[in-house]
Design a protein around this motif. Structure first.
Motif, PDB file in Angstrom:
ATOM      1  N   HIS A 130       0.846  -1.186   0.000  1.00  0.00           N
ATOM      2  CA  HIS A 130       0.000   0.000   0.000  1.00  0.00           C
ATOM      3  C   HIS A 130       0.885   1.240   0.000  1.00  0.00           C
ATOM      4  CE1 HIS A 130      -3.286   2.706   1.192  1.00  0.00           C
ATOM      5  NE2 HIS A 130      -4.101   1.722   0.840  1.00  0.00           N
ATOM      6  N   ALA A 131       0.356   2.337  -0.525  1.00  0.00           N
ATOM      7  CA  ALA A 131       1.144   3.560  -0.650  1.00  0.00           C
ATOM      8  C   ALA A 131       1.414   4.213   0.700  1.00  0.00           C
ATOM      9  CB  ALA A 131       0.426   4.544  -1.574  1.00  0.00           C
ATOM     10  N   THR A 132       0.549   3.999   1.682  1.00  0.00           N
ATOM     11  CA  THR A 132       0.715   4.623   2.988  1.00  0.00           C
ATOM     12  C   THR A 132       1.001   3.589   4.053  1.00  0.00           C
ATOM     13  OG1 THR A 132      -1.663   4.502   3.430  1.00  0.00           O
ATOM     14  CG2 THR A 132      -0.850   6.510   2.362  1.00  0.00           C
ATOM     15  N   ALA A 133       1.597   4.053   5.155  1.00  0.00           N
ATOM     16  CA  ALA A 133       1.960   3.147   6.244  1.00  0.00           C
ATOM     17  C   ALA A 133       0.705   2.593   6.911  1.00  0.00           C
ATOM     18  CB  ALA A 133       2.810   3.890   7.265  1.00  0.00           C
ATOM     19  N   SER A 134       0.770   1.329   7.294  1.00  0.00           N
ATOM     20  CA  SER A 134      -0.353   0.703   7.995  1.00  0.00           C
ATOM     21  C   SER A 134      -0.325   1.104   9.462  1.00  0.00           C
ATOM     22  CB  SER A 134      -0.270  -0.816   7.874  1.00  0.00           C
ATOM     23  OG  SER A 134       0.826  -1.300   8.637  1.00  0.00           O
ATOM     24  N   LEU A 135      -1.404   0.795  10.174  1.00  0.00           N
ATOM     25  CA  LEU A 135      -1.448   1.058  11.606  1.00  0.00           C
ATOM     26  C   LEU A 135      -0.347   0.294  12.324  1.00  0.00           C
ATOM     27  CD1 LEU A 135      -3.021   2.546  13.823  1.00  0.00           C
ATOM     28  CD2 LEU A 135      -4.487   0.528  14.030  1.00  0.00           C
ATOM     29  N   ASN A 136      -0.103  -0.947  11.933  1.00  0.00           N
ATOM     30  CA  ASN A 136       0.963  -1.740  12.537  1.00  0.00           C
ATOM     31  C   ASN A 136       2.330  -1.114  12.285  1.00  0.00           C
ATOM     32  OD1 ASN A 136      -0.841  -3.607  13.504  1.00  0.00           O
ATOM     33  ND2 ASN A 136      -0.526  -5.072  11.851  1.00  0.00           N
ATOM     34  N   ASP A 137       2.560  -0.639  11.060  1.00  0.00           N
ATOM     35  CA  ASP A 137       3.836   0.014  10.735  1.00  0.00           C
ATOM     36  C   ASP A 137       4.073   1.221  11.633  1.00  0.00           C
ATOM     37  OD1 ASP A 137       4.272  -1.795   8.663  1.00  0.00           O
ATOM     38  OD2 ASP A 137       3.365  -0.485   7.148  1.00  0.00           O
ATOM     39  N   LEU A 138       3.039   2.026  11.805  1.00  0.00           N
ATOM     40  CA  LEU A 138       3.162   3.232  12.614  1.00  0.00           C
ATOM     41  C   LEU A 138       3.380   2.900  14.084  1.00  0.00           C
ATOM     42  CD1 LEU A 138       0.352   5.338  10.902  1.00  0.00           C
ATOM     43  CD2 LEU A 138       2.806   5.860  10.893  1.00  0.00           C
ATOM     44  N   ILE A 139       2.727   1.851  14.566  1.00  0.00           N
ATOM     45  CA  ILE A 139       2.932   1.436  15.953  1.00  0.00           C
ATOM     46  C   ILE A 139       4.395   1.097  16.198  1.00  0.00           C
ATOM     47  CG2 ILE A 139       2.487  -0.490  17.549  1.00  0.00           C
ATOM     48  CD1 ILE A 139      -0.425  -0.442  16.535  1.00  0.00           C
ATOM     49  N   ILE A 140       4.996   0.328  15.305  1.00  0.00           N
ATOM     50  CA  ILE A 140       6.406  -0.043  15.457  1.00  0.00           C
ATOM     51  C   ILE A 140       7.295   1.192  15.385  1.00  0.00           C
ATOM     52  CG2 ILE A 140       8.310  -1.346  14.451  1.00  0.00           C
ATOM     53  CD1 ILE A 140       6.260  -3.068  15.889  1.00  0.00           C
ATOM     54  N   ALA A 141       7.030   2.064  14.413  1.00  0.00           N
ATOM     55  CA  ALA A 141       7.856   3.258  14.246  1.00  0.00           C
ATOM     56  C   ALA A 141       7.814   4.146  15.490  1.00  0.00           C
ATOM     57  CB  ALA A 141       7.399   4.037  13.016  1.00  0.00           C
ATOM     58  N   ILE A 142       6.637   4.327  16.062  1.00  0.00           N
ATOM     59  CA  ILE A 142       6.505   5.166  17.257  1.00  0.00           C
ATOM     60  C   ILE A 142       7.160   4.494  18.463  1.00  0.00           C
ATOM     61  CG2 ILE A 142       4.817   6.103  18.896  1.00  0.00           C
ATOM     62  CD1 ILE A 142       2.955   6.484  16.428  1.00  0.00           C
ATOM     63  N   ALA A 143       7.002   3.192  18.580  1.00  0.00           N
ATOM     64  CA  ALA A 143       7.631   2.465  19.692  1.00  0.00           C
ATOM     65  C   ALA A 143       9.148   2.577  19.628  1.00  0.00           C
ATOM     66  CB  ALA A 143       7.201   1.004  19.665  1.00  0.00           C
ATOM     67  N   VAL A 144       9.696   2.509  18.423  1.00  0.00           N
ATOM     68  CA  VAL A 144      11.150   2.631  18.244  1.00  0.00           C
ATOM     69  C   VAL A 144      11.607   4.047  18.580  1.00  0.00           C
ATOM     70  CG1 VAL A 144      12.998   2.628  16.526  1.00  0.00           C
ATOM     71  CG2 VAL A 144      11.328   0.772  16.549  1.00  0.00           C
ATOM     72  N   ALA A 145      10.894   5.056  18.051  1.00  0.00           N
ATOM     73  CA  ALA A 145      11.316   6.445  18.219  1.00  0.00           C
ATOM     74  C   ALA A 145      11.126   6.958  19.638  1.00  0.00           C
ATOM     75  CB  ALA A 145      10.548   7.332  17.235  1.00  0.00           C
TER      76      ALA A 145
END
Length: 270
Positions: free
Chosen positions: A160-175
């Motif tokens: 998909h062209a945009t990040a999924s909810l799961n993708d964003l969860i991981i990114a925020i948890a990392v950051a």
């Protein structure tokens, strides 16, 4: 509150209540249960077993497909799940038995017309469960269950062209929390080929498999990830931290994006 183990953490009443509320407020379990019931052909049947039945969401749907005299036995290993189920789904047409799926044949004396398992079979010892199911089914009875795509080795759909909810969860948890995602991915343990071999070895005469795609909303996904047992990411974060990560991710996600999941559906006949 630490995240309970996804295999053994079901016996928690708070988690069970939130899970049951999800099954009543969203259509995922109802839709999947109706699909399994249709494949089991319950129109003239008398006894159906709801394996790993939880709080009875699937059992309730099975009763809709059975004739008025039809009965469901719901088997689950978590007393808390069944306690919640009895409160919300109090009917003499459902019998609740607290037991492991692998021990099914120790608790059922009358031959069953069908055995259904919705969204849980991969959490069991399938070899032992398939043998137990075969022992309790009458000749010609059907065993119908489904398996989430990542456990069945199904490939993802197009990106998909945009990040999924799961993708964003991981990114925020990392950051924001220094989360380190695990590097290892488990090999799928419940592919169609593996299941077909196990079912044939257990004595099932015919086995058919289908892949179905289910589409849900992001609100449904958020509600699912709010349940302690399913909150992400895994690891040592608290449930409060996971809910805050989920809130931030939901604020950023593309709300028009649909959530699609792929499922392997198996029908075996004794």
């Amino acid at each position: 509150m630490q995240r309970p183990d996804a295999l053994t953490g079901w016996d928690d009443e708070h988690n069970a209540e939130l899970y049951d509320r999800f099954t009543r407020e969203h259509t995922f379990y109802t839709d999947a249960s109706r699909d399994l019931a249709a494949r089991a052909d319950l129109t003239d049947k008398q006894l159906v077993i709801d394996l790993c039945g939880g709080t009875g969401a699937t059992a309730t749907v099975l009763l809709e497909s059975l004739p008025p005299h039809g009965h469901v036995i719901s088997i689950d290993s978590a007393p808390a799940m069944q306690a919640v189920g009895r409160r919300h789904r109090d009917t003499p047409r459902i019998t609740w038995i607290t037991a492991k799926a692998e021990d099914l044949a120790k608790h059922i004396s009358a031959p069953a017309d069908a055995v259904i398992c919705n969204s849980a079979i991969w959490k069991t010892n399938t070899t032992a469960v398939f043998a137990a199911v075969r022992r309790v089914l009458r000749p010609g009875g059907r065993f119908v269950f489904n398996i989430g795509g990542r456990f069945a080795g199904l490939t993802d759909r197009e990106p998909h062209a945009t990040a999924s909810l799961n993708d964003l969860i991981i990114a925020i948890a990392v950051a924001d929390y220094g989360y380190v995602p695990p590097q290892q991915r488990r090999r799928p343990s419940s592919t169609a080929a593996i299941l077909r071999t196990q079912l044939k070895a257990a004595g099932f005469a015919t086995v058919t498999t289908d892949v179905v795609t289910r589409t849900g909303t992001l609100e449904e996904k958020r509600a699912w990830l709010s349940i302690p047992l399913f909150a992400r990411p895994p690891g040592q974060l608290t449930h409060t931290q996971r809910l805050e990560i989920l809130r931030k991710a939901y604020e950023q996600v593309d709300k028009t994006r649909k959530v699609t999941t792929r499922w392997l559906v198996v029908t075996a006949q004794a």
